[in-house]
Scaffold this motif. Structure first.
Motif, PDB file in Angstrom:
ATOM      1  N   ASP A 238      76.586  92.731  40.742  1.00  0.00           N
ATOM      2  CA  ASP A 238      76.093  92.095  39.518  1.00  0.00           C
ATOM      3  C   ASP A 238      74.626  91.677  39.575  1.00  0.00           C
ATOM      4  O   ASP A 238      74.147  90.994  38.674  1.00  0.00           O
ATOM      5  N   THR A 239      73.912  92.039  40.642  1.00  0.00           N
ATOM      6  CA  THR A 239      72.472  91.765  40.641  1.00  0.00           C
ATOM      7  C   THR A 239      71.729  93.090  40.457  1.00  0.00           C
ATOM      8  O   THR A 239      72.335  94.165  40.508  1.00  0.00           O
ATOM      9  N   THR A 240      70.439  93.014  40.260  1.00  0.00           N
ATOM     10  CA  THR A 240      69.686  94.228  39.881  1.00  0.00           C
ATOM     11  C   THR A 240      69.510  95.209  41.037  1.00  0.00           C
ATOM     12  O   THR A 240      69.324  96.390  40.800  1.00  0.00           O
ATOM     13  N   ARG A 241      69.502  94.708  42.262  1.00  0.00           N
ATOM     14  CA  ARG A 241      69.157  95.526  43.448  1.00  0.00           C
ATOM     15  C   ARG A 241      67.812  96.224  43.269  1.00  0.00           C
ATOM     16  O   ARG A 241      67.603  97.355  43.722  1.00  0.00           O
ATOM     17  N   LEU A 242      66.931  95.542  42.594  1.00  0.00           N
ATOM     18  CA  LEU A 242      65.600  96.136  42.371  1.00  0.00           C
ATOM     19  C   LEU A 242      64.590  95.707  43.423  1.00  0.00           C
ATOM     20  O   LEU A 242      63.427  96.131  43.379  1.00  0.00           O
ATOM     21  N   SER A 243      64.997  94.859  44.380  1.00  0.00           N
ATOM     22  CA  SER A 243      63.990  94.260  45.269  1.00  0.00           C
ATOM     23  C   SER A 243      63.123  95.271  46.027  1.00  0.00           C
ATOM     24  O   SER A 243      61.901  95.094  46.075  1.00  0.00           O
ATOM     25  N   PRO A 244      63.668  96.359  46.607  1.00  0.00           N
ATOM     26  CA  PRO A 244      62.745  97.295  47.274  1.00  0.00           C
ATOM     27  C   PRO A 244      61.843  98.015  46.273  1.00  0.00           C
ATOM     28  O   PRO A 244      60.662  98.274  46.556  1.00  0.00           O
ATOM     29  N   HIS A 245      62.382  98.313  45.096  1.00  0.00           N
ATOM     30  CA  HIS A 245      61.568  98.974  44.065  1.00  0.00           C
ATOM     31  C   HIS A 245      60.411  98.061  43.637  1.00  0.00           C
ATOM     32  O   HIS A 245      59.281  98.506  43.440  1.00  0.00           O
ATOM     33  N   LEU A 246      60.727  96.767  43.501  1.00  0.00           N
ATOM     34  CA  LEU A 246      59.671  95.815  43.111  1.00  0.00           C
ATOM     35  C   LEU A 246      58.652  95.659  44.232  1.00  0.00           C
ATOM     36  O   LEU A 246      57.450  95.569  43.986  1.00  0.00           O
ATOM     37  N   HIS A 247      59.140  95.625  45.477  1.00  0.00           N
ATOM     38  CA  HIS A 247      58.207  95.459  46.595  1.00  0.00           C
ATOM     39  C   HIS A 247      57.186  96.590  46.612  1.00  0.00           C
ATOM     40  O   HIS A 247      55.993  96.363  46.855  1.00  0.00           O
ATOM     41  N   PHE A 248      57.640  97.805  46.386  1.00  0.00           N
ATOM     42  CA  PHE A 248      56.722  98.953  46.433  1.00  0.00           C
ATOM     43  C   PHE A 248      56.054  99.236  45.089  1.00  0.00           C
ATOM     44  O   PHE A 248      55.336 100.225  44.953  1.00  0.00           O
ATOM     45  N   GLY A 249      56.298  98.380  44.116  1.00  0.00           N
ATOM     46  CA  GLY A 249      55.635  98.563  42.828  1.00  0.00           C
ATOM     47  C   GLY A 249      56.072  99.826  42.110  1.00  0.00           C
ATOM     48  O   GLY A 249      55.317 100.403  41.334  1.00  0.00           O
ATOM     49  N   GLU A 250      57.314 100.239  42.342  1.00  0.00           N
ATOM     50  CA  GLU A 250      57.819 101.406  41.611  1.00  0.00           C
ATOM     51  C   GLU A 250      58.207 101.009  40.187  1.00  0.00           C
ATOM     52  O   GLU A 250      58.426 101.865  39.327  1.00  0.00           O
ATOM     53  N   ILE A 251      58.324  99.714  40.002  1.00  0.00           N
ATOM     54  CA  ILE A 251      58.596  99.151  38.678  1.00  0.00           C
ATOM     55  C   ILE A 251      57.877  97.814  38.650  1.00  0.00           C
ATOM     56  O   ILE A 251      57.753  97.157  39.700  1.00  0.00           O
ATOM     57  N   SER A 252      57.369  97.429  37.477  1.00  0.00           N
ATOM     58  CA  SER A 252      56.654  96.145  37.395  1.00  0.00           C
ATOM     59  C   SER A 252      57.607  95.074  36.877  1.00  0.00           C
ATOM     60  O   SER A 252      58.603  95.398  36.218  1.00  0.00           O
ATOM     61  N   PRO A 253      57.295  93.803  37.128  1.00  0.00           N
ATOM     62  CA  PRO A 253      58.154  92.749  36.554  1.00  0.00           C
ATOM     63  C   PRO A 253      58.186  92.828  35.029  1.00  0.00           C
ATOM     64  O   PRO A 253      59.207  92.497  34.411  1.00  0.00           O
ATOM     65  N   GLN A 254      57.085  93.291  34.439  1.00  0.00           N
ATOM     66  CA  GLN A 254      57.081  93.456  32.977  1.00  0.00           C
ATOM     67  C   GLN A 254      58.112  94.487  32.527  1.00  0.00           C
ATOM     68  O   GLN A 254      58.764  94.320  31.496  1.00  0.00           O
ATOM     69  N   GLN A 255      58.252  95.548  33.304  1.00  0.00           N
ATOM     70  CA  GLN A 255      59.231  96.580  32.920  1.00  0.00           C
ATOM     71  C   GLN A 255      60.658  96.056  33.063  1.00  0.00           C
ATOM     72  O   GLN A 255      61.516  96.383  32.255  1.00  0.00           O
ATOM     73  N   ARG A 372      61.583  87.751  61.516  1.00  0.00           N
ATOM     74  CA  ARG A 372      61.125  88.985  62.172  1.00  0.00           C
ATOM     75  C   ARG A 372      62.189  90.078  62.084  1.00  0.00           C
ATOM     76  O   ARG A 372      61.883  91.241  61.856  1.00  0.00           O
ATOM     77  N   TRP A 373      63.444  89.692  62.303  1.00  0.00           N
ATOM     78  CA  TRP A 373      64.516  90.691  62.254  1.00  0.00           C
ATOM     79  C   TRP A 373      64.658  91.246  60.834  1.00  0.00           C
ATOM     80  O   TRP A 373      64.781  92.448  60.621  1.00  0.00           O
ATOM     81  N   PHE A 374      64.626  90.344  59.856  1.00  0.00           N
ATOM     82  CA  PHE A 374      64.687  90.788  58.457  1.00  0.00           C
ATOM     83  C   PHE A 374      63.498  91.704  58.156  1.00  0.00           C
ATOM     84  O   PHE A 374      63.616  92.676  57.431  1.00  0.00           O
ATOM     85  N   TRP A 375      62.354  91.339  58.710  1.00  0.00           N
ATOM     86  CA  TRP A 375      61.143  92.119  58.430  1.00  0.00           C
ATOM     87  C   TRP A 375      61.324  93.574  58.848  1.00  0.00           C
ATOM     88  O   TRP A 375      60.892  94.497  58.168  1.00  0.00           O
ATOM     89  N   ASP A 376      62.008  93.765  59.959  1.00  0.00           N
ATOM     90  CA  ASP A 376      62.164  95.128  60.470  1.00  0.00           C
ATOM     91  C   ASP A 376      63.329  95.875  59.822  1.00  0.00           C
ATOM     92  O   ASP A 376      63.337  97.094  59.785  1.00  0.00           O
ATOM     93  N   THR A 377      64.316  95.152  59.315  1.00  0.00           N
ATOM     94  CA  THR A 377      65.544  95.821  58.872  1.00  0.00           C
ATOM     95  C   THR A 377      65.728  95.844  57.356  1.00  0.00           C
ATOM     96  O   THR A 377      66.517  96.656  56.858  1.00  0.00           O
ATOM     97  N   LEU A 378      65.029  94.974  56.620  1.00  0.00           N
ATOM     98  CA  LEU A 378      65.191  94.957  55.164  1.00  0.00           C
ATOM     99  C   LEU A 378      64.330  96.032  54.516  1.00  0.00           C
ATOM    100  O   LEU A 378      63.134  96.141  54.820  1.00  0.00           O
ATOM    101  N   LEU A 379      64.903  96.755  53.572  1.00  0.00           N
ATOM    102  CA  LEU A 379      64.094  97.698  52.792  1.00  0.00           C
ATOM    103  C   LEU A 379      63.161  96.961  51.847  1.00  0.00           C
ATOM    104  O   LEU A 379      62.138  97.509  51.433  1.00  0.00           O
ATOM    105  N   ASP A 380      63.536  95.742  51.466  1.00  0.00           N
ATOM    106  CA  ASP A 380      62.677  94.984  50.553  1.00  0.00           C
ATOM    107  C   ASP A 380      61.804  93.974  51.306  1.00  0.00           C
ATOM    108  O   ASP A 380      61.241  93.070  50.681  1.00  0.00           O
ATOM    109  N   ALA A 381      61.687  94.138  52.643  1.00  0.00           N
ATOM    110  CA  ALA A 381      60.928  93.146  53.434  1.00  0.00           C
ATOM    111  C   ALA A 381      59.574  92.884  52.786  1.00  0.00           C
ATOM    112  O   ALA A 381      58.765  93.799  52.634  1.00  0.00           O
ATOM    113  N   ASP A 382      59.368  91.656  52.411  1.00  0.00           N
ATOM    114  CA  ASP A 382      58.192  91.295  51.637  1.00  0.00           C
ATOM    115  C   ASP A 382      57.698  89.970  52.207  1.00  0.00           C
ATOM    116  O   ASP A 382      58.472  89.016  52.294  1.00  0.00           O
TER     117      ASP A 382
END
Ligand SMILES: Cc1cc2nc3c(=O)[nH]c(=O)nc-3n(C[C@H](O)[C@H](O)[C@H](O)COP(=O)(O)OP(=O)(O)OC[C@H]3O[C@@H](n4cnc5c(N)ncnc54)[C@H](O)[C@@H]3O)c2cc1C
Length: 484
Positions: A238-255, A372-382
């Motif tokens: 039920d969440t967007t799962r957009l976090s990696p897309h947002l991190h890499f700017g594949e979509i903007s918050p405006q979109q 640090r662990w999240f930084w290496d393993t998360l696709l949305d590491a931001d």
């Protein structure tokens, strides 16, 4: 008629053609553009991108190149020092301007400032744009002129400043110089792992702008109406799962805003869900605001007194840290989260809070180890969002959970994974147990364990820590610095 020399469009974390003000500005001022991505991880040290985000980047660059080719252009790839690469490209193309979208981490700010100055001294124009945030970190200040440290007033101040909902269309055609310089092959950047640990990520995600737009549209259609109620339940999608897309700017918050608001228009119930999605994006803005104003916070607590917290020492906690990383703590909701992270490169927000609380409070391991662990393993590491998330959970950051709040992972599992569906999907050893036993197998009656053919300590670990005693140890530790 003389034509203006080309402009270099330096893509970084704005890997999209739609609603990309940087690309739009370059195309408006120049007859041709040269799109480039430069792989320069060292310039982001000490937070060079982790393994999972580099996997995402590989696929996102491939997707961007495909999008560009459909417009008649293509993406050049270079690697190494960014300034050196830009200067080489300027010499090869005769470009007289470089365009980029701004980034907000301490290292990228410093790098970009130096590059801007050097290029201007070379006589090259530099134009930077905001492609990532509703409000850049320096635009909002409290009445006293200070940065915000509390979310609610920050969000109250931000909402009236939100830009009008205008989305730049993706250009149909992107003219490039007749002779485009050479590009490295994508494989040459070495972004993909040498050992194939990425199969679960491949099965779960579609990096790139098209994947991002599809995910946003699918969410608006199928899940928006469940967001407010459902966003805390990890077994639900039920969440967007957009976090990696947002991190890499594949979509903007405006979109994202456009996708949810348009879908909700005129339906009060959905409008309420949409406002909750925007509020979460508001946390993302807040995280960037904090990182900009407090650049020390990826390493140091925002509130200095927490630096004195009597954490355990590495030699004492090494085995517990490894058990946490591998999802073998014997606490099912924690292990489920850590295994979801390892397999898919993502973890549900509620579970991120639970595993982070367990690490910092029950195990008394410094939050920086978890970050640090999240930084290496998360696709949305931001850097901004991760820093805020860890400091918030550890109780030492802005608007943080109070230090005395220690999540009880068994109660959290009972509340947010009542049927243990999430636990079962990631900890199959426990799949034959009824929900209560799956939440806390060490409390289950021997007959229940026997019926499920589960030998605790053999098939699945006993908890590596006593939850009640470790909670008290954390409270004592936090109490000590409060008093000090
Ligand atoms: C310990 C910890 C570490 C975290 N590390 C990261 C990280 O490295 N990168 C990251 O993007 N998020 C991080 N988060 C925040 C949050 O967990 C994720 O953004 C969220 O789970 C992503 O899923 P979603 O896209 O479905 O979120 P949704 O609920 O659909 O939210 C939409 C978007 O809002 C933003 N957002 C949502 N919650 C937060 C939040 N609490 N803080 C900042 N932005 C938020 C994200 O960009 C997200 O994609 C962390 C949270 C914790 C507790």
């Amino acid at each position: 008629m003389t034509t203006r020399p080309p402009a270099i469009v330096w893509f970084r974390r704005d890997l999209r053609l739609t609603d990309n003000p940087t690309l739009a500005a370059a195309l408006a001022a120049h007859d041709t553009v040269v799109p480039v991505y430069i792989d320069d991880p060292d310039s982001e040290a000490p937070w060079t991108p982790g393994g999972a985000t580099r996997w995402w980047l590989h696929h996102s660059l491939a997707a961007l190149d495909e999008r560009l080719r459909a417009t008649g252009a293509r993406l050049l790839l270079r690697r190494g020092d960014s300034l050196t690469a830009l200067r080489a490209l300027i010499a090869e193309t005769g470009a007289d301007a470089v365009y980029w979208s701004r980034l907000y981490e301490p290292a990228t700010i410093a790098r970009d400032r130096d590059i801007k100055q050097a290029l201007r001294e070379d006589g090259v124009e530099v134009h930077s744009h905001n492609a990532a945030l509703w409000c850049e970190p320096w635009t909002l200040k409290t009445g006293a002129g200070d940065p915000y440290r509390v979310f609610t007033p920050f969000w109250r101040a931000l909402q009236p400043q939100m830009p009008a909902l205008h989305i730049h269309r993706a250009p149909q055609s992107i003219p490039v110089p007749k002779r485009m310089p050479d590009s490295l092959a994508l494989q040459a950047l070495g972004l993909r792992p040498k050992i194939a640990w990425d199969l679960g990520m491949q099965a779960t995600w579609t990096p790139g702008e098209t994947g991002a737009l599809t995910a946003a549209a699918d969410f608006a259609k199928a899940s928006l109406g469940n967001y407010r109620e459902g966003r805390d339940f990890p077994a639900r999608a039920d969440t967007t799962r957009l976090s990696p897309h947002l991190h890499f700017g594949e979509i903007s918050p405006q979109q994202v805003r456009a996708a949810v608001q348009r879908h909700a228009a005129g339906q009060a119930r959905l409008e309420d869900d949409a406002s909750h999605v925007l509020r979460e994006l508001g946390w993302r803005e807040f995280a960037h605001h904090l990182l900009f104003h407090y650049p020390q916070t990826p390493e140091a607590p925002l509130y200095e007194k927490f630096a004195k917290l009597p954490w355990r020492q590495p030699r004492d906690y090494a085995a517990d840290l490894a058990a946490w990383q591998q999802g073998r703590t014997g606490v099912p909701i924690v292990d489920a989260g850590m295994r979801e992270l390892w397999t898919t490169g993502w973890m549900h927000n509620r579970v991120r809070m639970i595993v982070a609380s367990f690490l910092t409070k029950n195990l008394l391991i410094p939050w920086q180890e978890g970050a640090r662990w999240f930084w290496d393993t998360l696709l949305d590491a931001d850097l901004a969002n991760n820093t805020l998330g860890w400091q918030w959970t550890a109780g030492c950051g802005a608007d943080a959970a109070p230090y005395f709040r220690v999540f009880n992972p068994v109660l959290q599992a009972g509340k947010f994974d009542a049927e243990a569906a999430y636990i079962r999907s990631w900890v199959p050893e426990l799949s034959a147990l009824p929900p209560d036993a799956a939440h806390a197998p060490w409390q289950a009656k021997p007959a229940i364990l026997a019926a499920a053919r589960l030998r605790l300590g053999t098939d699945y670990p006993l908890p590596i820590v006593d939850l009640a005693a470790s909670r008290q140890r954390a409270l004592d530790a936090y109490q000590a610095i409060k008093a000090g």
